[in-house]
Motif scaffolding. Sequence first.
Motif, PDB file in Angstrom:
ATOM      1  N   ARG A  19      53.451  34.152  44.304  1.00 27.92           N
ATOM      2  CA  ARG A  19      54.003  35.237  43.517  1.00 27.92           C
ATOM      3  C   ARG A  19      53.848  34.882  42.053  1.00 27.92           C
ATOM      4  O   ARG A  19      54.413  33.888  41.578  1.00 27.92           O
ATOM      5  CB  ARG A  19      55.474  35.489  43.831  1.00 27.92           C
ATOM      6  CG  ARG A  19      55.978  36.770  43.142  1.00 27.92           C
ATOM      7  CD  ARG A  19      57.389  37.129  43.516  1.00 27.92           C
ATOM      8  NE  ARG A  19      58.366  36.341  42.771  1.00 27.92           N
ATOM      9  CZ  ARG A  19      59.609  36.727  42.549  1.00 27.92           C
ATOM     10  NH1 ARG A  19      60.033  37.914  42.996  1.00 27.92           N
ATOM     11  NH2 ARG A  19      60.456  35.950  41.894  1.00 27.92           N
ATOM     12  N   LEU A  20      53.076  35.666  41.363  1.00 28.98           N
ATOM     13  CA  LEU A  20      52.880  35.491  39.937  1.00 28.98           C
ATOM     14  C   LEU A  20      53.926  36.293  39.180  1.00 28.98           C
ATOM     15  O   LEU A  20      54.310  37.386  39.602  1.00 28.98           O
ATOM     16  CB  LEU A  20      51.479  35.951  39.528  1.00 28.98           C
ATOM     17  CG  LEU A  20      50.313  35.372  40.319  1.00 28.98           C
ATOM     18  CD1 LEU A  20      49.001  35.857  39.737  1.00 28.98           C
ATOM     19  CD2 LEU A  20      50.368  33.867  40.373  1.00 28.98           C
ATOM     20  N   SER A  21      54.366  35.747  38.068  1.00 31.82           N
ATOM     21  CA  SER A  21      55.344  36.417  37.222  1.00 31.82           C
ATOM     22  C   SER A  21      54.790  36.578  35.819  1.00 31.82           C
ATOM     23  O   SER A  21      53.970  35.778  35.367  1.00 31.82           O
ATOM     24  CB  SER A  21      56.637  35.611  37.148  1.00 31.82           C
ATOM     25  OG  SER A  21      57.218  35.437  38.415  1.00 31.82           O
ATOM     26  N   CYS A  22      55.257  37.608  35.145  1.00 31.92           N
ATOM     27  CA  CYS A  22      54.869  37.857  33.761  1.00 31.92           C
ATOM     28  C   CYS A  22      56.121  38.287  33.011  1.00 31.92           C
ATOM     29  O   CYS A  22      56.601  39.414  33.183  1.00 31.92           O
ATOM     30  CB  CYS A  22      53.807  38.936  33.691  1.00 31.92           C
ATOM     31  SG  CYS A  22      53.409  39.496  32.022  1.00 31.92           S
ATOM     32  N   ALA A  23      56.652  37.391  32.201  1.00 26.30           N
ATOM     33  CA  ALA A  23      57.863  37.666  31.432  1.00 26.30           C
ATOM     34  C   ALA A  23      57.488  38.267  30.082  1.00 26.30           C
ATOM     35  O   ALA A  23      56.647  37.711  29.372  1.00 26.30           O
ATOM     36  CB  ALA A  23      58.663  36.389  31.238  1.00 26.30           C
ATOM     37  N   ALA A  24      58.115  39.386  29.753  1.00 28.81           N
ATOM     38  CA  ALA A  24      57.779  40.087  28.516  1.00 28.81           C
ATOM     39  C   ALA A  24      58.899  39.942  27.491  1.00 28.81           C
ATOM     40  O   ALA A  24      60.091  39.935  27.853  1.00 28.81           O
ATOM     41  CB  ALA A  24      57.532  41.568  28.798  1.00 28.81           C
ATOM     42  N   SER A  25      58.523  39.844  26.247  1.00 32.04           N
ATOM     43  CA  SER A  25      59.485  39.877  25.152  1.00 32.04           C
ATOM     44  C   SER A  25      58.974  40.819  24.076  1.00 32.04           C
ATOM     45  O   SER A  25      57.768  40.999  23.903  1.00 32.04           O
ATOM     46  CB  SER A  25      59.737  38.476  24.594  1.00 32.04           C
ATOM     47  OG  SER A  25      58.536  37.891  24.148  1.00 32.04           O
ATOM     48  N   SER A  26      59.913  41.430  23.370  1.00 32.85           N
ATOM     49  CA  SER A  26      59.614  42.450  22.352  1.00 32.85           C
ATOM     50  C   SER A  26      58.805  43.601  22.945  1.00 32.85           C
ATOM     51  O   SER A  26      57.986  44.226  22.253  1.00 32.85           O
ATOM     52  CB  SER A  26      58.862  41.829  21.173  1.00 32.85           C
ATOM     53  OG  SER A  26      59.624  40.790  20.589  1.00 32.85           O
ATOM     54  N   TYR A  27      59.045  43.884  24.224  1.00 32.56           N
ATOM     55  CA  TYR A  27      58.279  44.909  24.937  1.00 32.56           C
ATOM     56  C   TYR A  27      59.072  45.257  26.186  1.00 32.56           C
ATOM     57  O   TYR A  27      59.351  44.380  27.007  1.00 32.56           O
ATOM     58  CB  TYR A  27      56.915  44.335  25.301  1.00 32.56           C
ATOM     59  CG  TYR A  27      55.954  45.263  26.005  1.00 32.56           C
ATOM     60  CD1 TYR A  27      55.731  45.132  27.375  1.00 32.56           C
ATOM     61  CD2 TYR A  27      55.225  46.219  25.319  1.00 32.56           C
ATOM     62  CE1 TYR A  27      54.840  45.941  28.034  1.00 32.56           C
ATOM     63  CE2 TYR A  27      54.320  47.040  25.969  1.00 32.56           C
ATOM     64  CZ  TYR A  27      54.123  46.891  27.327  1.00 32.56           C
ATOM     65  OH  TYR A  27      53.217  47.708  27.970  1.00 32.56           O
ATOM     66  N   THR A  28      59.430  46.530  26.345  1.00 33.40           N
ATOM     67  CA  THR A  28      60.234  46.955  27.486  1.00 33.40           C
ATOM     68  C   THR A  28      59.315  47.449  28.584  1.00 33.40           C
ATOM     69  O   THR A  28      58.769  48.559  28.508  1.00 33.40           O
ATOM     70  CB  THR A  28      61.218  48.058  27.057  1.00 33.40           C
ATOM     71  OG1 THR A  28      62.012  47.575  25.966  1.00 33.40           O
ATOM     72  CG2 THR A  28      62.139  48.428  28.200  1.00 33.40           C
ATOM     73  N   ILE A  29      59.147  46.645  29.623  1.00 35.58           N
ATOM     74  CA  ILE A  29      58.087  46.907  30.585  1.00 35.58           C
ATOM     75  C   ILE A  29      58.282  48.213  31.342  1.00 35.58           C
ATOM     76  O   ILE A  29      57.315  48.839  31.763  1.00 35.58           O
ATOM     77  CB  ILE A  29      57.928  45.737  31.583  1.00 35.58           C
ATOM     78  CG1 ILE A  29      59.156  45.584  32.476  1.00 35.58           C
ATOM     79  CG2 ILE A  29      57.628  44.439  30.832  1.00 35.58           C
ATOM     80  CD1 ILE A  29      58.935  44.610  33.625  1.00 35.58           C
ATOM     81  N   ARG A  30      59.523  48.661  31.531  1.00 30.38           N
ATOM     82  CA  ARG A  30      59.741  49.856  32.334  1.00 30.38           C
ATOM     83  C   ARG A  30      59.181  51.115  31.673  1.00 30.38           C
ATOM     84  O   ARG A  30      58.997  52.137  32.337  1.00 30.38           O
ATOM     85  CB  ARG A  30      61.221  50.068  32.629  1.00 30.38           C
ATOM     86  CG  ARG A  30      62.056  50.424  31.410  1.00 30.38           C
ATOM     87  CD  ARG A  30      63.489  50.756  31.824  1.00 30.38           C
ATOM     88  NE  ARG A  30      64.309  51.142  30.675  1.00 30.38           N
ATOM     89  CZ  ARG A  30      65.033  50.299  29.986  1.00 30.38           C
ATOM     90  NH1 ARG A  30      65.035  49.015  30.317  1.00 30.38           N
ATOM     91  NH2 ARG A  30      65.746  50.712  28.971  1.00 30.38           N
ATOM     92  N   ALA A  73      65.511  44.738  34.862  1.00 25.57           N
ATOM     93  CA  ALA A  73      66.636  43.994  34.298  1.00 25.57           C
ATOM     94  C   ALA A  73      66.171  42.665  33.719  1.00 25.57           C
ATOM     95  O   ALA A  73      66.683  42.204  32.693  1.00 25.57           O
ATOM     96  CB  ALA A  73      67.703  43.773  35.359  1.00 25.57           C
ATOM     97  N   LYS A  74      65.174  42.067  34.381  1.00 24.83           N
ATOM     98  CA  LYS A  74      64.645  40.787  33.892  1.00 24.83           C
ATOM     99  C   LYS A  74      63.454  40.985  32.957  1.00 24.83           C
ATOM    100  O   LYS A  74      62.917  40.017  32.426  1.00 24.83           O
ATOM    101  CB  LYS A  74      64.226  39.913  35.079  1.00 24.83           C
ATOM    102  CG  LYS A  74      65.386  39.478  35.946  1.00 24.83           C
ATOM    103  CD  LYS A  74      64.911  38.570  37.075  1.00 24.83           C
ATOM    104  CE  LYS A  74      66.094  38.086  37.919  1.00 24.83           C
ATOM    105  NZ  LYS A  74      65.646  37.203  39.031  1.00 24.83           N
ATOM    106  N   ASN A  75      63.026  42.248  32.839  1.00 19.65           N
ATOM    107  CA  ASN A  75      61.869  42.556  32.009  1.00 19.65           C
ATOM    108  C   ASN A  75      60.654  41.716  32.415  1.00 19.65           C
ATOM    109  O   ASN A  75      59.940  41.151  31.569  1.00 19.65           O
ATOM    110  CB  ASN A  75      62.176  42.355  30.517  1.00 19.65           C
ATOM    111  CG  ASN A  75      61.380  43.299  29.634  1.00 19.65           C
ATOM    112  OD1 ASN A  75      61.098  44.440  30.002  1.00 19.65           O
ATOM    113  ND2 ASN A  75      61.028  42.830  28.450  1.00 19.65           N
ATOM    114  N   THR A  76      60.441  41.652  33.710  1.00 17.33           N
ATOM    115  CA  THR A  76      59.399  40.793  34.271  1.00 17.33           C
ATOM    116  C   THR A  76      58.552  41.564  35.273  1.00 17.33           C
ATOM    117  O   THR A  76      59.084  42.305  36.113  1.00 17.33           O
ATOM    118  CB  THR A  76      60.019  39.564  34.945  1.00 17.33           C
ATOM    119  OG1 THR A  76      60.756  38.816  33.973  1.00 17.33           O
ATOM    120  CG2 THR A  76      58.957  38.669  35.562  1.00 17.33           C
TER     121      THR A  76
END
Length: 125
Positions: A19-30, A73-76
């Motif tokens: 399972r690959l993850s991609c955590a975002a910051s300064s960007y709301t993935i939804r 919620a995790k922006n991931t």
Amino acid sequence: QVQLVESGGGSVQAGGSLRLSCAASSYTIRNYCMAWFRQVPGKERGGVAAIDSGGRYYEDSVKGRFSISRDNAKNTLYLQIDSLKPEDTATYYCAGNDRSYCSGAYRKAYSYEYWGRGTQVTVSS
């Protein structure tokens, strides 16, 4: 400044899962279209899966084995890869753009403005 940081890659045997993850910051993935790409040396980076508020989209060769999802919620962003094959060996990148919906060109790199640095997946037979 938008940052996308991938994790979860590794070396696995054929048939395994990651399972690959991609955590975002300064960007709301939804709010936006996001995608996973993969690239091997000497070849073009190609999209394998994308997601927007309307649905999920997959490249034909990965349908049934890859699943894209996101935890708002995790922006991931995530990519679940099952039944791994040696030909899945590549560097995997997450990408995002500034549009609410993915276009028909969702598998093309030029459709995305933001990129992570990638995570390596190596599958041995």
